[in-house]
Design a protein around this motif. Structure first.
Motif, mmCIF file in Angstrom:
data_model
loop_
_atom_site.group_PDB
_atom_site.id
_atom_site.type_symbol
_atom_site.label_atom_id
_atom_site.label_comp_id
_atom_site.label_asym_id
_atom_site.label_seq_id
_atom_site.Cartn_x
_atom_site.Cartn_y
_atom_site.Cartn_z
ATOM 1 N N ASN A 146 1.144 -1.185 0.215
ATOM 2 C CA ASN A 146 0.019 -0.231 -0.226
ATOM 3 C C ASN A 146 0.472 1.646 -0.116
ATOM 4 O O ASN A 146 0.315 2.551 -0.583
ATOM 5 C CB ASN A 146 -1.114 0.279 1.528
ATOM 6 C CG ASN A 146 -2.039 -0.765 0.761
ATOM 7 O OD1 ASN A 146 -2.633 -0.975 -0.169
ATOM 8 N ND2 ASN A 146 -2.739 -0.618 1.776
ATOM 9 N N HIS A 147 1.996 1.310 0.136
ATOM 10 C CA HIS A 147 2.613 2.582 0.559
ATOM 11 C C HIS A 147 3.351 3.006 -0.915
ATOM 12 O O HIS A 147 3.739 1.825 -1.638
ATOM 13 C CB HIS A 147 3.803 2.252 1.000
ATOM 14 C CG HIS A 147 4.952 3.534 1.848
ATOM 15 N ND1 HIS A 147 3.854 4.706 2.831
ATOM 16 C CD2 HIS A 147 5.824 4.478 1.075
ATOM 17 C CE1 HIS A 147 4.877 6.056 2.756
ATOM 18 N NE2 HIS A 147 5.653 5.388 1.830
ATOM 19 N N PRO A 148 2.797 3.919 -1.713
ATOM 20 C CA PRO A 148 3.317 4.803 -2.725
ATOM 21 C C PRO A 148 4.625 4.631 -3.388
ATOM 22 O O PRO A 148 4.666 3.620 -4.116
ATOM 23 C CB PRO A 148 3.241 5.880 -2.345
ATOM 24 C CG PRO A 148 2.577 6.535 -1.816
ATOM 25 C CD PRO A 148 3.011 5.648 -0.375
ATOM 26 N N SER A 149 5.864 4.629 -2.798
ATOM 27 C CA SER A 149 6.806 4.656 -3.212
ATOM 28 C C SER A 149 7.984 5.438 -1.832
ATOM 29 O O SER A 149 7.537 5.837 -1.113
ATOM 30 C CB SER A 149 7.623 4.748 -4.020
ATOM 31 O OG SER A 149 7.606 6.546 -4.455
ATOM 32 N N SER A 154 8.261 -0.851 -0.049
ATOM 33 C CA SER A 154 7.530 -0.270 -1.648
ATOM 34 C C SER A 154 8.173 -0.191 -2.881
ATOM 35 O O SER A 154 7.485 -0.099 -3.891
ATOM 36 C CB SER A 154 6.649 1.437 -0.944
ATOM 37 O OG SER A 154 7.712 1.843 -0.808
ATOM 38 N N ASP A 155 9.543 0.289 -3.282
ATOM 39 C CA ASP A 155 10.050 -0.418 -4.005
ATOM 40 C C ASP A 155 10.144 -0.914 -4.542
ATOM 41 O O ASP A 155 10.666 -1.177 -5.752
ATOM 42 C CB ASP A 155 11.051 0.879 -4.278
ATOM 43 C CG ASP A 155 11.628 2.923 -3.592
ATOM 44 O OD1 ASP A 155 10.329 2.413 -3.610
ATOM 45 O OD2 ASP A 155 12.384 2.862 -3.203
ATOM 46 N N VAL A 158 7.639 -1.903 -6.493
ATOM 47 C CA VAL A 158 7.774 -0.927 -7.871
ATOM 48 C C VAL A 158 8.719 -1.597 -9.182
ATOM 49 O O VAL A 158 8.694 -1.669 -10.299
ATOM 50 C CB VAL A 158 8.777 0.641 -7.470
ATOM 51 C CG1 VAL A 158 8.505 1.228 -9.139
ATOM 52 C CG2 VAL A 158 6.725 1.424 -7.138
ATOM 53 N N LYS A 163 3.572 -0.215 -10.261
ATOM 54 C CA LYS A 163 4.065 1.422 -10.181
ATOM 55 C C LYS A 163 3.104 1.180 -8.843
ATOM 56 O O LYS A 163 3.108 2.466 -7.525
ATOM 57 C CB LYS A 163 4.271 1.585 -10.945
ATOM 58 C CG LYS A 163 4.191 3.271 -10.799
ATOM 59 C CD LYS A 163 4.637 4.643 -12.202
ATOM 60 C CE LYS A 163 5.161 6.106 -11.130
ATOM 61 N NZ LYS A 163 4.822 6.849 -12.821
ATOM 62 N N GLU A 164 1.469 1.629 -9.277
ATOM 63 C CA GLU A 164 0.916 1.885 -8.393
ATOM 64 C C GLU A 164 0.327 0.638 -7.269
ATOM 65 O O GLU A 164 0.549 -0.306 -7.658
ATOM 66 C CB GLU A 164 -0.940 2.159 -9.164
ATOM 67 C CG GLU A 164 -0.278 2.749 -10.079
ATOM 68 C CD GLU A 164 -0.090 4.546 -9.941
ATOM 69 O OE1 GLU A 164 -0.942 5.328 -8.511
ATOM 70 O OE2 GLU A 164 0.553 5.326 -10.199
ATOM 71 N N PRO A 165 0.299 1.740 -6.262
ATOM 72 C CA PRO A 165 0.046 0.963 -4.633
ATOM 73 C C PRO A 165 -1.227 -0.159 -4.461
ATOM 74 O O PRO A 165 -2.279 0.153 -5.693
ATOM 75 C CB PRO A 165 -0.656 1.822 -3.750
ATOM 76 C CG PRO A 165 0.021 2.844 -3.937
ATOM 77 C CD PRO A 165 0.098 3.071 -5.625
ATOM 78 N N GLY A 167 -3.703 -0.692 -3.230
ATOM 79 C CA GLY A 167 -4.837 0.155 -1.772
ATOM 80 C C GLY A 167 -5.564 -0.712 -1.293
ATOM 81 O O GLY A 167 -7.173 -0.799 -1.369
#
Length: 502
Positions: A146-149, A154-155, A158, A163-165, A167
């Motif tokens: 869930n964390h964007p980057s 989160s990386d 990606v 690329k997108e979480p 959710g």
């Protein structure tokens, strides 16, 4: 064939149960048998898309109207390392699955699950491993998903191509932790503390997550109710839902009791609600804990336990019950039970979705088809959205060995607040006689009967199969009428009925 006396009830929009949460029509995808492999996921199948998902199955799932999709278990989750299902599929480790004595290839994992959920228009419902793992691993999965980057996990997502979480908002804090069969089984005290600490930590990342604590695996557990009370004593202010699981089967030829299975389901729901509210009262809390009935179905467990256990195969044929018309009528009655408690049952998951005690069946390299249970679910999901109205039936009854005297009519009704359309869902539990029905409509004026759909058959054992996939389908009811504010109909013997008023 002589009918019984009429069954009657009154509908009035001033008397409602509550609004239906769309997630009441959820389902369940577990790494069990052929639910995933050769079910929803079969690279090389003529209908597979570029991701290996069977498009013929995706079409049926959309037709079924499934919303929330619980994953990856079930008993499977209590030995699952979520990291195994990430990264390049060809590099993922093979593992022993202790829950179902199978070999898990992990070729279908987290990214594939999210892609699948998005393609069918559903909502993810992720189960966490609190059997062999704990708080740290739950937080790592939450960050990865869930964390964007900008963090290691989160990386990593990606870098794996997403690329997108994801959710993911809805999380199950383990699975059936009260069950001695569960890998990492715990006492209520042990689990209650672990659930509370996991919930508290997850809310530090995202205060708005929705969390489901494990309730009892079924109402027959020796620790039932005491388990819920202890778990909620620890976690009441930290979780949103407590789970219920229930499966039903015909035993010893007692079909009348089987047809009355929803009596037990409604009792289960009401007893859990009472326990939740008792704990809330003790804690002097204004919060209400709602229910996630995240495993329910007809399941012939006796056959499963009598069968030879699998010997570490990949995706063995397990729990592939072939459902009859009788099973579908009981199934429809269970749906009615859930709708009748829509004020507190906000999430429910039919277990499972494909091949494993499922409404959809497939053959590897071959076709997909609808089981008899497909039709009640699809109709309830399509027409059961809106506000559930109170239904208090005045019905003839009969005696059952398991549940005592039971009304022959089991029914609910849902009103679309925008259009005023009303749908009545009704089951006639009488195996042999039709049941006349009279419904008085107060405070609303639908103009006509749009449809009366019936699922019934002269052969109670009729079922859909690979060789005869459309043996059982719904048919129109006869003689259904609406006049002077009264709906009249005749419900065929042992039938599931959907009566739509427009």
């Amino acid at each position: 064939m002589q009918s019984t006396a009429p069954a009657r009830f009154t509908l009035d929009p001033a008397f409602a149960v509550g609004d239906v949460d769309a997630r009441l029509f959820g389902s369940f995808v577990e790494h069990l048998g052929r639910c995933v492999y050769t079910g929803i996921y079969e690279p090389g199948h003529p209908a597979a898309d570029e991701a290996g998902l069977r498009t013929d199955v995706l079409d049926l799932i959309r037709e079924l109207g499934v919303t929330a999709l619980r994953y990856p278990g079930g008993n499977f989750v209590s030995g699952y390392k979520w990291e195994d299902g990430t990264g390049p599929a060809g590099e993922r480790p093979r593992r022993l699955d202790l829950a179902w004595r199978s070999t898990e290839t992990n070729r279908f994992g987290l990214s594939e699950y999210i892609d699948f959920v998005r393609k069918v228009g559903g909502e993810p419902m992720m189960a966490l491993n609190l059997g062999t793992r704990g708080v740290a691993e739950a937080l790592e999965l939450q960050e990865y998903a869930n964390h964007p980057s900008g963090t290691a996990l989160s990386d990593r997502r990606v870098g794996h191509g997403d690329k997108e979480p994801y959710g993911i908002r809805l999380w199950c804090l383990g699975n059936e932790m009260d069950g001695p069969w569960q890998t990492g089984h715990k006492t209520a005290e042990e689990y209650g503390r672990l659930a509370a600490e996991t919930a508290r930590a997850m809310r530090q990342i995202d205060p708005d997550v929705e969390l489901v604590a494990c309730g009892s695996s079924n109402q027959g557990m020796a620790t039932f109710a005491a388990w819920e009370a202890t778990v909620l004593q620890h976690s009441y202010e930290l979780v949103d839902y407590i789970s219920l699981h229930a499966y039903y089967e015909e035993r010893d030829g007692d079909r009348d009791s089987f047809l009355a299975s929803a009596v037990d389901m409604e009792s289960f729901i009401e007893n859990v609600v009472a326990t939740c509210d008792h704990v809330g009262a003790r804690l002097k809390s204004k919060k209400k804990i709602n229910l996630s009935f995240d495993e329910w179905n007809v399941w012939y467990q006796a056959r499963f336990h009598a069968a030879e256990p699998p010997n570490w195969e990949e995706a063995p044929r397990l729990l592939e019950d072939n459902y009859s018309v009788t099973d579908a009528v009981v199934f429809g009655s269970l749906l009615i039970a859930l709708l009748r408690h829509a004020d507190r049952v906000n999430v429910a998951c039919l277990a499972q979705l494909v091949n494993v005690i499922a409404p959809i069946m497939t053959e590897p390299g071959g076709p997909a088809w609808r089981q008899t249970t497909f039709f009640p679910f699809a109709q309830a999901s399509a027409y059961g959205r809106g506000r559930v109205l109170q239904v208090a039936v005045d019905s003839p009854a009969h005696e059952t060995a398991r549940y005592g005297e039971v009304p022959l009519l089991h029914a609910t009704a849902v009103r679309n607040e925008e259009t005023g359309a009303v749908t009545v869902f009704a089951v006639n539990r009488d195996q042999h006689r039709p049941l006349p029905l009279e419904v008085a409509l107060h405070g609303m004026a639908p103009a006509r009967v749009v449809e009366h759909s019936v699922l019934a058959d002269a052969d109670p054992e009729a079922r859909n199969t690979l060789t005869d996939p459309e043996r059982v389908t719904p048919h129109p009811g006869e003689g259904t009428a609406l006049a002077d504010g009264v709906l009249t109909a005749t419900l065929e013997p042992m039938s599931w009925n959907v009566i739509r008023l427009g």
